[in-house]
Scaffold this active site. Structure first.
Site, PDB file in Angstrom:
ATOM      1  N   LYS A  10      15.950   8.207 -17.760  1.00  0.00           N
ATOM      2  CA  LYS A  10      16.313   8.519 -19.154  1.00  0.00           C
ATOM      3  C   LYS A  10      16.696   9.986 -19.314  1.00  0.00           C
ATOM      4  CE  LYS A  10      15.893   4.740 -19.184  1.00  0.00           C
ATOM      5  NZ  LYS A  10      15.400   3.745 -18.199  1.00  0.00           N
ATOM      6  N   GLY A  41      24.799  -4.854  -7.565  1.00  0.00           N
ATOM      7  CA  GLY A  41      23.836  -5.333  -8.555  1.00  0.00           C
ATOM      8  C   GLY A  41      24.126  -4.781  -9.936  1.00  0.00           C
ATOM      9  N   HIS A  70      17.650   4.913 -46.668  1.00  0.00           N
ATOM     10  CA  HIS A  70      19.094   5.078 -46.664  1.00  0.00           C
ATOM     11  C   HIS A  70      19.435   6.554 -46.550  1.00  0.00           C
ATOM     12  CE1 HIS A  70      23.305   4.474 -47.622  1.00  0.00           C
ATOM     13  NE2 HIS A  70      23.200   5.494 -48.469  1.00  0.00           N
TER      14      HIS A  70
END
Ligand code: FAD
Ligand code: NAI
Length: 482
Positions: free
Chosen positions: A55, A188, A461
């Site tokens: 990460k 893969g 919001h």
């Protein structure tokens, strides 16, 4: 030394189990044998060569990609941005070292004895398990009434390949490349392949991913995997599904560093019945992982393994041996750090006589590509296959104000709820920071929430979570912004 609980393995399964067992009043030791740069390093795969370093690199490479391609629209320009790979790796290593010493600190704080070396079962004396520890050749034995095995997993390779972590790499080498390879091949297209492919593509490699399965990311909901595929291809990753890998040759037979830098690896593979050849500078092999059970002394004490080599456990992580438990990557179930940790907690609590529960259906999955992917519960295909009637609400990030502000408004949230009861059965996300958004629906599912429950909850919001809210509303055909 005698303990109530000895934990074998100091990864996210083992160290968390040790802390929880100590909190519950047990005398605990944790023994780990992982060596990095000549020194023992706690944290297992996750911390040393897995979740955390990957990460860190994903963030560094994303910052570079944004500076190179995306910041212009904010009015921020930078001519000829550069990346210093050595510095990027040093930052990653710093994060790892800080967290590893953090675990030692937590052990001290919780009075857990930290033991170093390779542990194996030596036998059982009067109900006490004898654990032998090999600390770089120096042998000792500890005993314990209860043992928690958390030995984790190692990368699987292919029979025709020898990983040298110089040119042919597993996850460890993929996280430590000293320079950006021009041509990078990955075998893969699973989680590691896609995350590592993203890192090195963003830094400038030409990346080709060769995948055996016909379907891209078969475990994910199909709509989500299609969206991810489309975006990764747009970013320039070449992903070939349904290929059969043949011979692989590496011209780097000489040991000199110069030669290692200029290696050419040739991968022969079959695609649609045609023989093809790919030449690359570095090859990452990411074809799954195998449980660590070698050298554990399983045969000495009769510890049962399952047909795939994992330690055989029941639903509560009990092995066939009295008071011996096993958790994390070395047992069945998804190979995820949070699954390992949760099993560690519940096993410690069961040793203490408690009855915690673990629901595999609410283990979240996250893939940290751009866009990110996250899901929990059943996919649409699984519901169809089980003939469960469901309703679906899909809401897009496209017009979400926060996503637009971030400059990342790709993707959607898809909620699946039972047609009859409205209970949420699965949620599938692809888009910005869905690794964070998924927690809300995990909580909702643990509380057996309906889509209406989420639809009636106030979401801030402007926030990305409004898209989850809209998906919940959409389950009842009352989406406001779609
Ligand atoms: P491990 O972390 O493997 O730890 C086991 C420890 O036990 C190791 O230190 C090992 O050396 C030691 N050990 C083994 N045998 C013995 C023995 N006999 N004696 C003493 N010590 C022993 N999962 C996620 O959830 N999120 C992610 O983002 C993520 N990213 C990943 C990225 C990569 C590149 C990789 C490879 C994996 C990633 N994973 C991720 C998976 C995650 O790392 C594993 O699921 C997790 O580490 C499993 O934890 P564990 O405690 O079971 O085992
Ligand atoms: P994986 O199981 O995710 O993917 C392996 C891929 O290799 C599969 O798609 C498989 O079909 C393919 N494959 C197998 N043999 C092949 C062959 N011979 N030729 C071509 N393709 C072949 O395993 P991966 O990526 O190695 O990761 C291991 C595990 O680590 C993951 O399953 C996951 O549990 C964990 N992990 C989790 C992450 C996260 O949570 N974000 C990140 C990275 C790893």
């Amino acid at each position: 030394m005698d303990f109530d609980v000895v934990v074998i393995g100091g990864g996210p399964g083992g160290y968390v189990a040790a802390i929880r067992a100590s909190q519950l009043g047990f005398k605990v030791a944790c023994v780990d044998g992982y060596i990095k740069g000549g020194k023992y390093s706690l944290g297992g795969t996750c911390l040393n060569v897995g979740c955390i370093p990957s990460k860190a690199l994903l963030q560094s490479s994303e910052n570079y990609a944004q500076l190179s391609h995306d910041f212009g629209e904010h009015g921020i320009t930078c001519t000829n941005p550069q990346i210093d790979i050595a510095k990027m790796l040093a930052r990653k290593n710093n994060i790892v070292n800080k967290n590893a010493s953090g675990i030692s600190f937590l052990f001290k704080k919780n009075k857990i004895t930290e033991l170093h070396g390779w542990a194996s079962f030596a036998g059982n004396n009067d109900g006490k398990w004898q654990i032998s520890i090999d600390d770089k050749g120096s042998l000792s034995t500890v005993s314990a009434a209860n043992v928690i095995i958390a030995t984790g997993s190692s990368p699987r390779s292919l029979p025709q390949l020898k990983i040298d972590n110089k040119n042919i790499l597993d996850n460890e080498g993929a996280l430590d490349l000293p320079s950006v390879p021009k041509e990078l091949c990955i075998i893969g297209a699973g989680v590691i392949g896609l995350e590592m492919g993203s890192v090195w593509k963003r830094l400038g490699s030409n990346v080709t991913v060769l995948e055996a399965m016909d379907k891209f990311l078969g475990a994910a909901d199909e709509q989500v995997s299609k969206e991810l595929y489309k975006n990764l291809v747009k970013q320039g990753l070449v992903i070939k599904n349904g290929v059969k890998i043949g011979d692989i040759s590496d011209n780097n037979n000489e040991k000199s560093e110069q030669k290692a830098q200029n290696a050419q690896i040739t991968i022969n593979y079959e695609e649609n019945g045609q023989q093809n050849k790919l030449v690359c500078d570095k090859l990452i092999v990411a074809v799954g992982r195998v449980p660590n059970t070698n050298g554990l002394g399983a045969d000495i004490v009769g510890l049962k393994l399952d047909e795939r080599g994992f330690i055989a456990v029941d639903d509560e992580c009990r092995t066939n041996l009295a008071n011996v438990w096993a958790i994390g990557d070395c047992v069945r179930g998804p190979m995820l750090a949070h699954k390992a940790s949760e099993e560690g907690i519940i096993v410690a609590e069961r040793v203490a006589g408690q009855h915690p529960h673990f629901d595999f259906n609410t283990v979240p999955w996250v893939i940290y590509t751009n866009p990110e992917v996250a899901w929990v519960g059943k996919t649409e295909q699984q519901l169809k296959d089980s003939s469960i009637a469901y309703k679906k609400g899909v809401a897009s990030f496209m017009a979400n104000g926060r996503a637009l502000g971030l400059g990342n408004n790709i993707g959607f949230v898809k909620m699946l709820a039972c047609s009859e009861t409205d209970r949420i059965l699965g949620v599938h996300m692809v888009g910005p920071f869905v690794s964070e958004l998924i927690s809300e629906v995990v909580v909702a599912m643990e509380f057996m929430a309906s889509s209406e429950d989420l639809a009636r909850i106030i979401h801030a919001h402007p926030s990305l979570s409004e898209v989850t809210h809209e998906a919940a509303l959409a389950c009842d055909n009352r989406q406001l912004h779609g």
